[in-house]
Write a protein that holds these residues in place. Structure first.
Motif, short mmCIF file in Angstrom:
data_model
loop_
_atom_site.label_atom_id
_atom_site.label_comp_id
_atom_site.label_asym_id
_atom_site.label_seq_id
_atom_site.Cartn_x
_atom_site.Cartn_y
_atom_site.Cartn_z
N UNK A 27 12.01 28.69 78.28
CA UNK A 27 11.01 27.75 78.79
C UNK A 27 11.19 27.57 80.30
N UNK A 28 10.06 27.60 81.03
CA UNK A 28 10.07 27.46 82.48
C UNK A 28 8.97 26.51 82.94
N UNK A 29 9.21 25.84 84.07
CA UNK A 29 8.16 25.13 84.78
C UNK A 29 7.56 26.12 85.75
N UNK A 30 6.24 26.29 85.70
CA UNK A 30 5.57 27.30 86.53
C UNK A 30 4.50 26.64 87.39
N UNK A 31 3.98 27.40 88.34
CA UNK A 31 2.91 26.94 89.21
C UNK A 31 1.67 26.64 88.39
N UNK A 52 7.33 39.86 75.81
CA UNK A 52 6.39 40.19 74.75
C UNK A 52 5.19 39.26 74.76
N UNK A 53 5.43 37.94 74.94
CA UNK A 53 4.35 36.96 74.82
C UNK A 53 4.62 35.78 75.74
N UNK A 54 3.55 35.19 76.28
CA UNK A 54 3.65 34.00 77.12
C UNK A 54 2.70 32.94 76.58
N UNK A 55 3.24 31.76 76.28
CA UNK A 55 2.44 30.61 75.88
C UNK A 55 2.52 29.58 76.99
N UNK A 56 1.39 29.03 77.42
CA UNK A 56 1.38 28.04 78.49
C UNK A 56 0.74 26.76 78.01
N UNK A 57 1.14 25.66 78.65
CA UNK A 57 0.51 24.38 78.38
C UNK A 57 0.56 23.51 79.63
N UNK A 58 -0.52 22.77 79.86
CA UNK A 58 -0.58 21.84 80.97
C UNK A 58 -0.06 20.50 80.51
N UNK A 78 3.87 24.21 81.87
CA UNK A 78 5.05 24.72 81.18
C UNK A 78 4.71 26.06 80.55
N UNK A 79 5.64 27.01 80.63
CA UNK A 79 5.46 28.32 80.01
C UNK A 79 6.62 28.59 79.08
N UNK A 80 6.30 28.95 77.83
CA UNK A 80 7.32 29.38 76.87
C UNK A 80 7.16 30.88 76.71
N UNK A 81 8.21 31.61 77.08
CA UNK A 81 8.16 33.06 77.16
C UNK A 81 8.99 33.65 76.03
N UNK A 82 8.39 34.55 75.26
CA UNK A 82 9.09 35.26 74.19
C UNK A 82 9.44 36.65 74.69
N UNK A 83 10.73 37.00 74.60
CA UNK A 83 11.16 38.31 75.04
C UNK A 83 11.00 39.32 73.91
#
Length: 96
Positions: A27-31, A52-58, A78-83
């Motif tokens: 999980x990362x905080x993104x622009x 593999x996949x990126x899920x984002x939410x404001x 916020x971005x939840x990234x699946x490797x």
């Protein structure tokens, strides 16, 4: 083109994000203006992993009060990234 370090602001370290690491999710905080493709390319460039996949939410900023004055914290993304399964983990998180 923006720098990958401008897109990925910081990692988000919570109990839930730490438990998701066992599933290969980080999980990362993104622009706020970054899209999923930009986030994927930035992470692959910074950490050298296969995404593999990126899920984002404001995330909406919370209301806060100081006496009679009402304000709001800043909103963020916020971005939840699946490797990918064959990709190794992100070494930044290894000691946590």
């Amino acid at each position: 083109m923006r720098s990958p370090h401008d897109i990925i602001r910081k990692p988000l370290v919570t109990e839930k994000s730490m438990s998701d690491m066992s599933e290969g999710k980080y999980t990362f905080v993104v622009d706020k203006s970054a899209n999923k493709t930009e986030i994927k390319n930035a992470l692959e460039k910074i950490f050298g992993v296969k995404v593999e996949k990126v899920n984002t939410m404001n995330m909406k900023g919370k209301l806060k009060r100081m006496g009679a004055n009402v304000g709001r914290r800043a909103s963020w993304k916020k971005a939840i990234v699946t490797l990918a399964a064959d990709s190794k983990g992100i070494e930044f998180f290894e000691g946590m």
